[in-house]
Design a protein around this motif. Structure first.
Motif, PDB file in Angstrom:
ATOM      1  N   ARG A 128      34.816  40.532  54.453  1.00  0.00           N
ATOM      2  CA  ARG A 128      36.254  40.339  54.356  1.00  0.00           C
ATOM      3  C   ARG A 128      36.931  41.606  54.838  1.00  0.00           C
ATOM      4  N   VAL A 129      37.825  41.463  55.780  1.00  0.00           N
ATOM      5  CA  VAL A 129      38.505  42.630  56.335  1.00  0.00           C
ATOM      6  C   VAL A 129      39.855  42.220  56.898  1.00  0.00           C
ATOM      7  N   ALA A 130      40.860  43.054  56.656  1.00  0.00           N
ATOM      8  CA  ALA A 130      42.199  42.840  57.216  1.00  0.00           C
ATOM      9  C   ALA A 130      42.739  41.439  56.974  1.00  0.00           C
ATOM     10  N   GLY A 131      42.530  40.926  55.780  1.00  0.00           N
ATOM     11  CA  GLY A 131      43.069  39.626  55.445  1.00  0.00           C
ATOM     12  C   GLY A 131      42.313  38.438  55.997  1.00  0.00           C
ATOM     13  N   GLY A 132      41.142  38.677  56.545  1.00  0.00           N
ATOM     14  CA  GLY A 132      40.359  37.587  57.110  1.00  0.00           C
ATOM     15  C   GLY A 132      38.872  37.836  56.957  1.00  0.00           C
ATOM     16  N   TYR A 133      38.085  37.087  57.704  1.00  0.00           N
ATOM     17  CA  TYR A 133      36.625  37.188  57.651  1.00  0.00           C
ATOM     18  C   TYR A 133      36.097  37.466  59.049  1.00  0.00           C
ATOM     19  N   VAL A 152      39.072  36.224  61.126  1.00  0.00           N
ATOM     20  CA  VAL A 152      39.542  34.843  61.045  1.00  0.00           C
ATOM     21  C   VAL A 152      40.147  34.609  59.664  1.00  0.00           C
ATOM     22  N   THR A 153      41.355  34.068  59.608  1.00  0.00           N
ATOM     23  CA  THR A 153      42.042  33.847  58.344  1.00  0.00           C
ATOM     24  C   THR A 153      41.873  32.408  57.867  1.00  0.00           C
ATOM     25  N   ALA A 154      42.174  32.208  56.586  1.00  0.00           N
ATOM     26  CA  ALA A 154      42.101  30.869  56.017  1.00  0.00           C
ATOM     27  C   ALA A 154      43.102  29.943  56.702  1.00  0.00           C
ATOM     28  N   ARG A 155      44.241  30.469  57.077  1.00  0.00           N
ATOM     29  CA  ARG A 155      45.244  29.643  57.749  1.00  0.00           C
ATOM     30  C   ARG A 155      44.720  29.130  59.078  1.00  0.00           C
ATOM     31  N   GLN A 156      44.046  29.985  59.844  1.00  0.00           N
ATOM     32  CA  GLN A 156      43.499  29.554  61.131  1.00  0.00           C
ATOM     33  C   GLN A 156      42.450  28.463  60.933  1.00  0.00           C
ATOM     34  N   VAL A 157      41.594  28.648  59.939  1.00  0.00           N
ATOM     35  CA  VAL A 157      40.556  27.649  59.671  1.00  0.00           C
ATOM     36  C   VAL A 157      41.187  26.343  59.201  1.00  0.00           C
ATOM     37  N   ALA A 158      42.219  26.440  58.386  1.00  0.00           N
ATOM     38  CA  ALA A 158      42.896  25.245  57.894  1.00  0.00           C
ATOM     39  C   ALA A 158      43.471  24.427  59.047  1.00  0.00           C
ATOM     40  N   GLU A 159      44.021  25.117  60.042  1.00  0.00           N
ATOM     41  CA  GLU A 159      44.583  24.416  61.194  1.00  0.00           C
ATOM     42  C   GLU A 159      43.490  23.736  62.009  1.00  0.00           C
ATOM     43  N   VAL A 160      42.370  24.401  62.153  1.00  0.00           N
ATOM     44  CA  VAL A 160      41.269  23.834  62.950  1.00  0.00           C
ATOM     45  C   VAL A 160      40.639  22.633  62.243  1.00  0.00           C
ATOM     46  N   LEU A 161      40.444  22.751  60.932  1.00  0.00           N
ATOM     47  CA  LEU A 161      39.769  21.688  60.181  1.00  0.00           C
ATOM     48  C   LEU A 161      40.728  20.644  59.643  1.00  0.00           C
ATOM     49  N   ASP A 162      42.016  20.899  59.778  1.00  0.00           N
ATOM     50  CA  ASP A 162      43.036  19.983  59.257  1.00  0.00           C
ATOM     51  C   ASP A 162      42.873  19.788  57.748  1.00  0.00           C
ATOM     52  N   VAL A 163      42.748  20.923  57.040  1.00  0.00           N
ATOM     53  CA  VAL A 163      42.665  20.902  55.579  1.00  0.00           C
ATOM     54  C   VAL A 163      43.689  21.886  55.043  1.00  0.00           C
ATOM     55  N   ASP A 164      43.859  21.927  53.746  1.00  0.00           N
ATOM     56  CA  ASP A 164      44.792  22.888  53.167  1.00  0.00           C
ATOM     57  C   ASP A 164      44.154  24.272  53.126  1.00  0.00           C
ATOM     58  N   GLU A 165      44.990  25.295  52.988  1.00  0.00           N
ATOM     59  CA  GLU A 165      44.496  26.672  53.032  1.00  0.00           C
ATOM     60  C   GLU A 165      43.551  26.981  51.875  1.00  0.00           C
ATOM     61  N   HIS A 205      29.411  25.483  57.369  1.00  0.00           N
ATOM     62  CA  HIS A 205      28.883  26.795  57.738  1.00  0.00           C
ATOM     63  C   HIS A 205      28.634  26.966  59.241  1.00  0.00           C
ATOM     64  N   PRO A 206      27.980  26.018  59.906  1.00  0.00           N
ATOM     65  CA  PRO A 206      27.748  26.199  61.349  1.00  0.00           C
ATOM     66  C   PRO A 206      29.050  26.341  62.143  1.00  0.00           C
ATOM     67  N   LEU A 207      30.046  25.549  61.780  1.00  0.00           N
ATOM     68  CA  LEU A 207      31.329  25.630  62.472  1.00  0.00           C
ATOM     69  C   LEU A 207      32.001  26.969  62.223  1.00  0.00           C
ATOM     70  N   LEU A 208      31.991  27.425  60.966  1.00  0.00           N
ATOM     71  CA  LEU A 208      32.604  28.713  60.636  1.00  0.00           C
ATOM     72  C   LEU A 208      31.882  29.855  61.345  1.00  0.00           C
ATOM     73  N   GLU A 209      30.572  29.739  61.457  1.00  0.00           N
ATOM     74  CA  GLU A 209      29.803  30.767  62.159  1.00  0.00           C
ATOM     75  C   GLU A 209      30.236  30.846  63.619  1.00  0.00           C
ATOM     76  N   CYS A 210      30.467  29.699  64.238  1.00  0.00           N
ATOM     77  CA  CYS A 210      30.935  29.671  65.627  1.00  0.00           C
ATOM     78  C   CYS A 210      32.305  30.321  65.756  1.00  0.00           C
TER      79      CYS A 210
END
Length: 205
Positions: free
Chosen positions: A82-87, A45-58, A31-36
């Motif tokens: 949730r808006v425009a395909g992201g958060y 922010v999309t799930a794909r962007q977060v996946a790349e940053v955290l090195d996890v699957d989408e 949560h703290p990282l996502l908040e940043c």
């Protein structure tokens, strides 16, 4: 019958266990990282962007974002939507009026000299600065600069005359600022200025 000897979890090699990544990370810990990320991101922010940053699957990234959205109920002035395909991190709607008032630029009134010059440009455009100076009887350098910085007038080429002085016209923002559909809606000079602008003279430099 052969008996399979199972090694209890606590007796497994600690080094091997440490080397194996967790397949389901603690979503709350993210949560703290996502908040940043949402705070600094100019767009959702999309799930794909977060996946790349955290090195996890989408799928994991999507679960983390949704978990964060549902859990972001601190009672403060922000919310995750949730808006425009992201958060995106946004202000709560109940505070929209105060936020809009805070962000609204402070209205700056034009001086009498600026209004006079703007009226000359509006009614006599296209017009050069020497012509404006001749009509006003004073130098208009500073006033013209101010009007241009406010996006009320713009350069519109050069006049085919000695020295090729710059021509000035009003802008689209000028129309919006004064609530005009086009220049034909300008009030009569007598209505707006109380007196007619002197006849424009051809001034060369």
């Amino acid at each position: 019958m052969e008996v399979e000897h199972v090694i209890p979890p606590e007796s497994q090699d600690p080094a091997r266990a440490a080397a194996e990544p967790e397949s389901h990370p603690d979503l709350g810990a993210l949560h703290p990282l996502l908040e940043c990320l949402l705070f600094v991101a100019p767009e959702p922010v999309t799930a794909r962007q977060v996946a790349e940053v955290l090195d996890v699957d989408e799928e994991t990234a999507q679960a983390a974002l949704e978990h964060f959205r549902r859990g972001y109920t601190s009672g403060g002035g922000l919310q995750v939507i949730r808006v425009a395909g992201g958060y995106q991190l946004r202000t709560r709607p109940e505070f929209a009026s105060a936020v809009a008032s805070f962000l609204r630029p402070t209205a700056q009134k034009l001086s009498r000299q600026a209004l006079e010059t703007l009226a000359i440009v509006a009614y006599e455009q296209p017009i050069t600065q020497p012509e404006i100076d001749a009509l006003r009887g004073v130098n208009s350098d500073g006033v013209i600069k101010t009007l241009a910085e406010r996006d009320l007038i713009r350069e519109a080429g050069r006049k085919d005359a000695p020295g090729r002085p710059i021509l000035y016209r009003t802008t689209d923002y000028f129309l919006k600022h004064f609530g005009l559909a086009d220049l034909s809606e300008l009030p009569k000079l007598e209505e707006s200025l109380g007196a007619a602008i002197p006849e424009k003279r051809d001034v060369s430099i």
